[in-house]
Design a protein around this motif. Structure first.
Motif: not given
Length: 280
Positions: A170-190
């Motif tokens: 999975v592209d690390r940049k996509i995960v970082e974007v999710g973290r920027i939007f303050r997604l929790s662990g479960f929301a980030l996975v989903r």
């Protein structure tokens, strides 16, 4: 603006084809293309046997194989064998896919689990399928449990490898974007991980299902008295090559049908994809 009728230009009006008719036409067109190559192969096979290029005794022509299939179908024996083998594959696939999904998700998401578990699973992946047979017979006997367990082992490894590798890629940049939007662990996975992983997961499921159909043959060699694998063994022991070919063709047809059902079941979850697909 000049009217087209006055200028003498003829316009052709086409009535739009109904949606249902378009779907039927598209499906029938794809099916016709799909069966073209097998039909040509069967025709060549029939001609080759009739011309004496192949021995009809060891390589029975399609007409004889079709007669054997019809006799088995008319007696009800073929449907019984198909049903028993399909049930074995279903349960083996369900168990193998479930455990592989859990193990692959854990080792793909957690680095410590990957370092602890993945090397052992990769070593077990290299063990030939037939090597598990005597062990499973000792553990579970020669009845259904050992057969389902062997199929589950065959299904497990391609799905495990597919889901674990998909999470790691999975592209690390996509995960970082999710973290920027303050997604929790479960929301980030989903909302991030699952959509990114699912296309590769579907491919892994198809590979696992294909191996499930391969492993069921080895499973039904373990003292089975019913199933398509038993038809193969019985044809070999009784010297019936037409029965062997009939069982092989049935394996191919039923395996393709289950693969198509799997694709149809997962297609609604992939409608968001804007991937390259060339028609024609």
């Amino acid at each position: 603006m000049t009217d087209l009728a006055e200028t003498g230009i003829k316009t052709e009006t086409r009535t739009p084809r109904p949606v249902a008719a378009s779907i039927v036409y598209g499906v029938s067109n794809r099916m016709a293309v799909a069966v073209l190559l097998p039909a040509l192969g069967l025709l060549f096979w029939e001609i080759a046997v009739a011309a004496g290029w192949f021995s009809g005794r060891l390589m029975p022509p399609p007409s004889r194989v079709a007669a054997t299939l019809w006799a088995l179908l008319r007696s009800g024996e073929l449907l019984d064998h198909i049903g028993i083998t399909t049930v074995r594959v279903f349960f083996g696939f369900a168990i193998g896919a479930a455990t592989a999904t859990i193990a692959g998700a854990i080792t793909g998401y957690f680095g410590l689990a990957r370092r602890l578990i993945d090397p052992s699973l990769q070593a077990l992946r290299s063990v030939p399928s037939i090597a598990w047979v005597p062990l499973f017979i000792l553990w579970f006997g020669i009845f259904e449990t050992s057969k389902v367990a062997l199929i589950a082992v065959g299904v497990f490894f391609p799905i495990y490898l597919g889901i674990s590798g998909a999470i790691l890629s999975v592209d690390r940049k996509i995960v970082e974007v999710g973290r920027i939007f303050r997604l929790s662990g479960f929301a980030l996975v989903r909302r991030v991980m699952l959509p990114a992983v699912f296309p590769a997961y579907v491919t892994a499921l198809r590979s696992g299902l294909g191996l499930g159909w391969m492993f069921v043959v080895a499973a039904e060699f373990m003292g089975a008295s019913e199933g398509l694998g038993y038809l193969l063994v019985d044809g070999q022991q009784m010297g019936k090559p037409d029965q062997i070919m009939a069982a092989i063709i049935t394996f191919a047809v039923v395996g393709k049908l289950t693969d198509s059902l799997l694709l149809a079941a997962t297609a609604p979850f992939l409608t968001w994809q804007d991937s390259y697909r060339r028609e024609g």
